[in-house]
Design a protein around this motif. Sequence first.
Motif, PDB file in Angstrom:
ATOM      1  N   ILE A 122       6.686 -30.291  45.898  1.00  0.00           N
ATOM      2  CA  ILE A 122       6.343 -29.122  45.076  1.00  0.00           C
ATOM      3  C   ILE A 122       4.862 -28.786  45.238  1.00  0.00           C
ATOM      4  O   ILE A 122       4.466 -27.621  45.203  1.00  0.00           O
ATOM      5  CB  ILE A 122       6.670 -29.401  43.590  1.00  0.00           C
ATOM      6  CG1 ILE A 122       8.179 -29.380  43.372  1.00  0.00           C
ATOM      7  CG2 ILE A 122       6.008 -28.361  42.687  1.00  0.00           C
ATOM      8  CD1 ILE A 122       8.825 -28.028  43.569  1.00  0.00           C
ATOM      9  N   ARG A 176      14.758 -26.479  41.573  1.00  0.00           N
ATOM     10  CA  ARG A 176      13.556 -27.164  42.050  1.00  0.00           C
ATOM     11  C   ARG A 176      12.452 -26.195  42.459  1.00  0.00           C
ATOM     12  O   ARG A 176      11.267 -26.480  42.254  1.00  0.00           O
ATOM     13  CB  ARG A 176      13.896 -28.088  43.220  1.00  0.00           C
ATOM     14  CG  ARG A 176      12.700 -28.900  43.707  1.00  0.00           C
ATOM     15  CD  ARG A 176      13.085 -30.161  44.407  1.00  0.00           C
ATOM     16  NE  ARG A 176      11.924 -30.960  44.785  1.00  0.00           N
ATOM     17  CZ  ARG A 176      11.259 -31.771  43.971  1.00  0.00           C
ATOM     18  NH1 ARG A 176      11.659 -31.902  42.724  1.00  0.00           N
ATOM     19  NH2 ARG A 176      10.212 -32.450  44.391  1.00  0.00           N
ATOM     20  N   TYR A 177      12.809 -25.050  43.047  1.00  0.00           N
ATOM     21  CA  TYR A 177      11.805 -24.203  43.673  1.00  0.00           C
ATOM     22  C   TYR A 177      11.678 -22.796  43.066  1.00  0.00           C
ATOM     23  O   TYR A 177      10.780 -22.059  43.438  1.00  0.00           O
ATOM     24  CB  TYR A 177      12.097 -24.068  45.171  1.00  0.00           C
ATOM     25  CG  TYR A 177      12.101 -25.378  45.903  1.00  0.00           C
ATOM     26  CD1 TYR A 177      10.918 -26.092  46.121  1.00  0.00           C
ATOM     27  CD2 TYR A 177      13.290 -25.936  46.372  1.00  0.00           C
ATOM     28  CE1 TYR A 177      10.925 -27.305  46.792  1.00  0.00           C
ATOM     29  CE2 TYR A 177      13.306 -27.144  47.044  1.00  0.00           C
ATOM     30  CZ  TYR A 177      12.118 -27.829  47.250  1.00  0.00           C
ATOM     31  OH  TYR A 177      12.133 -29.031  47.915  1.00  0.00           O
TER      32      TYR A 177
END
Length: 321
Positions: A122, A176-177
């Motif tokens: 990340i 997650r993104y």
Amino acid sequence: MLATVAVTITLAARSVLAASASAPYFGKVFHGHRTSADSSSEGNIYPIKDCSAFIQDTPDSWSCHNTSVIRDECCFENYGVLLQSQFWDYNTTLLSIAVNGTTKDIVQAEAQSQIDLLYNDIKRTFTIHGLWNDLCDGSYRSNCEPSWEVDDARDNLTHLIGTEFNEPQLLAVMKRYWINTLKSNVEDQASVALWEHEYNKHGTCMNTLNPECFDSGYREHEQAVNFYKKVVEIWSQLDTFQFLAAVGIFPTVARQYKLSDVQNALSKAHGGEVYVGCLNGAIDEVWYYHNLQGNVLSGTYRAIDSLTNSTCGEKVWYIPK
């Protein structure tokens, strides 16, 4: 001694990052590989009307390039500028250290940030903001078709995407993104609120997502789920971190970069000028502009120059997360 250690860690981290392999996603290469200056799908993976005959028979089929009224609402986007927007949610404490810290503070922060960069992807990812459709003059409208909108409280988006439409991989990538940030201006800071907001604001203005454009087995909210899939697909081809890393531009608290160097690296990778946005003199977002040929899901995205001037100065910070 501290400076030597920090430099050694930084160089080692960059060497590892430069050699890292990419992983496949949706038939594309996730994180950092594009073979051309377009973002078209590799085959039609979407349950949408075939636009090949329309494109073949229409000489001005690229959005914003038509010289006559085009009436095929499924194969031509009237809002013909498509831009994929990304966040760089940098660490504001590190910006303060970069600007006002002592040499010792900067060296320690640099060493720790480079270690973090190695072990947390990340921290080396420009995350998803959305896919926006503007009018050809750069203006836009929003929330165009209320009947197409999704409401997490009613529709349970994670269940809708992962279970009802059987897209667990898509859901995992989104979780997650596709991360909400303060800059997204969404009151509820949960990421699912950002997904809802982005589709309702922009996706409902994409005329090629009309239910009539889908195959005969259309299901309610099919355009929303496929909008999310397309956003992730386009984003996965536009790995801003890797585009910059390829020319030696990495997040750091130790120095600033020339805005022109950042823009040149991104423009070379994309095929058109890229908008770079700054907050307090540090990069915090980028926008990639395109015109479109065909349907927003199955069509070809061609890079064009940004229609928006950068908010950055001549020199910029690229601060670690």
